[in-house]
Design an enzyme around this catalytic site. Structure first.
Site, PDB file in Angstrom:
ATOM      1  N   SER A 680      44.125  40.362  40.491  1.00 18.13           N
ATOM      2  CA  SER A 680      45.288  40.526  39.606  1.00 18.13           C
ATOM      3  C   SER A 680      44.968  41.245  38.296  1.00 18.13           C
ATOM      4  CB  SER A 680      45.924  39.168  39.308  1.00 18.13           C
ATOM      5  OG  SER A 680      45.042  38.347  38.578  1.00 18.13           O
ATOM      6  N   LYS A 723      50.726  31.959  34.304  1.00 23.84           N
ATOM      7  CA  LYS A 723      50.415  33.173  33.538  1.00 23.84           C
ATOM      8  C   LYS A 723      51.472  33.444  32.460  1.00 23.84           C
ATOM      9  CE  LYS A 723      47.735  35.339  37.223  1.00 23.84           C
ATOM     10  NZ  LYS A 723      47.636  36.428  38.207  1.00 23.84           N
TER      11      LYS A 723
END
EC number: 3.4.21.53
Length: 774
Positions: A680, A723
């Site tokens: 990511s 996140k």
């Protein structure tokens, strides 16, 4: 006795559980490489080896410290190579020897020894003569008491003239313990050896006499039991003639009456009756009586047709679950769905759920609350470290000490056939030679089969279809695929900061205030204190450490109230360190200005989301890509992919097309002590490189996450909620996410999305346009 002492070097064969004396002739197998090499060396020279006993026979690869210092120099008389890479050798003991140093230890032990060769003895010495007579006399008495001594050994003792040989031959035939044999081998002085040998023979003789007494006593008991059996059989016959019933008969009748009430099927009833009939026919002193009694008691104690009345009021269940736990919406929704369907359909099978999440998020405690809400009895089975299939299915009755498995044990403990059974830590089972417990659970957790679960001990099918099974796990990776296929997985992500604050206010502080003997009026705190404890003293997905810190805070307050005679203590963010010590963690900080080559990424950890600062630096060189910060293989490959993407777009991005030849690129992710990995960070590293190569700054108020492909596509990632919360925590309101993660953002709670601006991208070019300033 004259002893000649000579020094020499000689190869060693280590022996396990064996001590060889001089004058002994015996054969044994040699299979270890260290011994085979020593044997080969001996056969190439004078065919002599030193036989040293190991201190620990179980040691497979002994070192010099594992061997005794004294051994026997022996001559190899014969050697036969066997098919299994071993050799069978016949050796003759020659003399004692003491190791004074190891010349080499590889590929075999080569030692320097002092060899002691005995040369006759002064038989005119009265003390020596007396010792020999005592030893021979004790040996003859010992030989009469036992059949262990072979006749030829007894005969040879009477003909031996050499006192040293006499002592060694008797020691080899009489002494049993390895340590005692070694002790005699180390006695170089003949008189001391004979004295010690005499003591050991007397001790062995005493042991033999005790063994004989025990044998006679046991024989008498057996005779008594046989007599008692005969008399009891006669008594039975007399009682039968008189119409009287003995105690076993009445006990069997009692068992029949109890079994009759269980409501078993006729087939299963007949199986139990067979065991009762066996009990009735056994003699009173038979050891099998206890085994059958235990089995029958297990059968009677099981809840074959006993149920608890389940609550199916959806509002009551909802209130109970909300009362005990904050959040955990998915789990609660699934239970309420079950209640709704259960109300419409009576014969609904119990669900088989698996709650997956990090430690401390409430998986075990929510299971207990579900049991309370549904009015089901609660039983917990810990599966962590389980490696024996019999722990699930039970042991067969034929084994000594056989018992049912944990499923049957849990049902007896629950006392109902429809309890809630928690299978705790299902991901931490393992397997070995005793079987695979995960495979045994397949039948238990399959709603199409578990209506007739057969425990090896009980041997009668038990209906588990009404049991509600809830399993807990920290990860799905270690759960075997067939077992996972039978579970309805509900993932419990870590709590957000807002959820932790609510949990602390509603549950943790009130609980710890009460447990530490405080009153609500004695401690004052506000929400800012809770947030500081969460941010600076705990870093976890759950609330376990948060509860520990709150408990520590309450203990310190209780201590202060007693020591300083205070009526109330106020906790603030300023004095929090006084009670909990220095801060354990620091809060993630926002980059304060637009910088070249520095980008804020977002990462997922088991403790929640984190912001990740990625730095890129360009310098003249030869096209080398340097990656630091303890990056994993996946992150390194993402960086290489980013370089290729930039090379393909160099002209459009306004970057020197030969940058990959003329410049070195260094990418660093701070906090290098912490390992980092995952795909990511691809968009983050690519953006940092473009910024560094084009000398254009990156917006400091933008955070990003996403995997990249060589074609420039941005692929979806996991841990979206964590996140976003990490970005929110440091004050970043603009978050770039892969377009395919839009559905994940839509499912988030409103308070998570509040004041946030999400930009969903399909390609890396969109990221560059948004994040890099012109």
């Amino acid at each position: 006795m004259m002893i000649a002492v000579t020094k020499r070097t000689i190869p060693v064969i280590p022996l396990r559980g064996l001590v060889v004396f001089p004058y002994m002739m015996l054969h044994f197998d040699v299979g270890r490489q260290i011994s085979l090499k020593a044997l080969e060396e001996a056969m190439n020279s004078d065919q002599q080896v030193l036989l040293l006993a190991q201190k620990d026979p179980k040691q497979e690869e002994p070192s010099p410290e594992d061997l005794y210092q004294y051994g026997t120099v022996a001559k190899i008389k014969q050697m036969l190579k066997l098919p299994s890479e071993t050799s069978r050798i016949l050796v003759e003991g020659l003399s004692r020897a003491k190791v004074i140093g190891y010349v080499s230890v590889d590929p075999y032990f080569l030692v320097e020894v002092e060899e002691y060769k005995e040369k006759g003895g002064n038989l005119d010495d009265p003390e020596l003569e007396a010792l020999i007579r005592n030893v021979v006399s004790a040996f003859e008495e010992y030989a009469r008491l036992t059949s262990r001594i072979p006749p030829d050994a007894i005969l040879s003792v009477t003909t031996i003239q050499n006192p040293g040989q006499l002592a060694d031959v008797i020691a080899a035939n009489v002494i049993v313990k390895l340590e005692d044999k070694q002790l005699l081998l180390e006695q170089v002085d003949l008189k001391e050896r004979l004295t010690k040998l005499y003591e050991l023979i007397l001790r062995e003789k005493e042991i033999i006499e005790i063994e004989r007494k025990i044998t006679i006593k046991v024989k008498k008991q057996i005779d008594k039991m046989q007599k008692e059996y005969y008399l009891r059989e006669q008594l039975k016959a007399i009682q039968s003639e008189l119409g009287e019933k003995d105690s076993l008969f009445s006990e069997a009748q009692e068992y029949r009456e109890q079994v009759q009430k269980l409501g078993l099927s006729n087939e299963n009833l007949q199986k139990v009756y067979k065991e009762i009939d066996r009990l009735e026919k056994l003699p009173p002193n038979s050891p099998e009586i206890g085994v059958i009694r235990t089995y029958l008691e297990w059968i009677i104690d099981l809840p074959w047709n006993v149920k608890s009345e389940e609550k199916i009021d959806i509002n009551v269940v909802k209130n109970v679950l909300d009362e005990d736990h904050y959040g955990l919406t998915k789990v609660k929704e699934r239970i309420l769905e079950y209640i709704a369907v259960r109300k419409l359909k009576n014969n609904l099978k119990g669900p088989i759920l698996c709650l997956v999440g990090p430690p401390g998020v409430g998986k075990t405690s929510i299971a207990k609350s579900i049991a309370r809400a549904l009015n089901r009895n609660y039983v917990r089975i810990s599966l962590g470290g389980l490696r024996d299939e019999a722990e699930i299915r039970g042991h067969r009755k034929t084994y000594v000490g056989a018992m049912p498995g944990r499923i049957i044990y849990a049902l007896r403990q629950a006392k109902t056939k429809n309890p809630l059974i928690l299978l705790d830590e299902i991901d931490k089972m393992s397997q070995d030679f005793r079987g695979d417990p995960a495979s045994a659970l397949l039948e238990v957790l399959d709603s199409e089969q578990n209506y007739a679960f057969r425990d090896h001990y009980v041997e009668i099918p038990f209906d588990l279809s009404e049991v509600m099974f809830i399993a807990t796990a920290n990860t799905l990776e270690t759960i075997p695929r067939p077992l996972l296929d039978r579970l309805e997985v509900i993932e419990i992500t870590g709590y957000t900061e807002e959820e932790k604050v609510e949990i602390a206010k509603r549950y943790l502080f009130p609980k710890q205030i009460e447990q530490n003997g405080l009153k609500k009026s004695q401690i004052r705190y506000d929400e800012a204190v809770i947030r500081d404890i969460i941010s600076f003293y705990t870093r976890e997905s759950g609330v376990r450490n948060l509860e520990r810190e709150i408990a520590r805070l309450c203990r310190r307050v209780a201590k202060e109230i007693l020591e300083e005679n205070k009526k109330m203590v106020r906790i603030t963010t300023r004095n929090l360190e006084k009670y909990l010590g220095v801060r354990k963690y620091r809060r993630d900080e926002l980059i304060e200005e637009d910088r070249i080559g520095i980008v804020t990424g977002l990462a997922w950890t088991p403790f929640g989301g984190e912001t990740l600062s990625v730095e890129a630096l360009v310098m003249p060189g030869s096209g080398k890509l340097e990656l630091t910060g303890q990056l994993g293989d996946v992150m390194k490959e993402s960086a290489k992919a980013a370089v290729s993407i930039i090379r393909a777009r160099a002209k459009e991005l306004g970057i020197d097309e030969n940058f990959y030849k003329e410049y070195d690129i260094h990418i660093h992710v701070p906090e290098g002590a912490i390992p980092k990995d995952g795909p990511s960070a691809g968009v983050t590293m690519a953006t940092a490189m473009v910024s560094a190569l084009s000398k254009k700054p990156v917006r400091h108020d933008v955070a990003m996450t996403g995997e990249i492909t060589l074609s420039g596509r941005v692929l979806p990632i996991g841990g979206v909620k964590e996140k976003i919360l990490a970005a929110k925590r440091v004050g970043i309101k603009n978050v770039i996410l892969p377009y395919e993660n839009k559905k994940d953002v839509d499912e988030l709670e409103d308070y998570v999305k509040k004041d946030m601006n999400f930009v969903f991208v399909k390609a890396i070019d969109e990221v560059f346009k948004i994040a890099i300033k012109e």
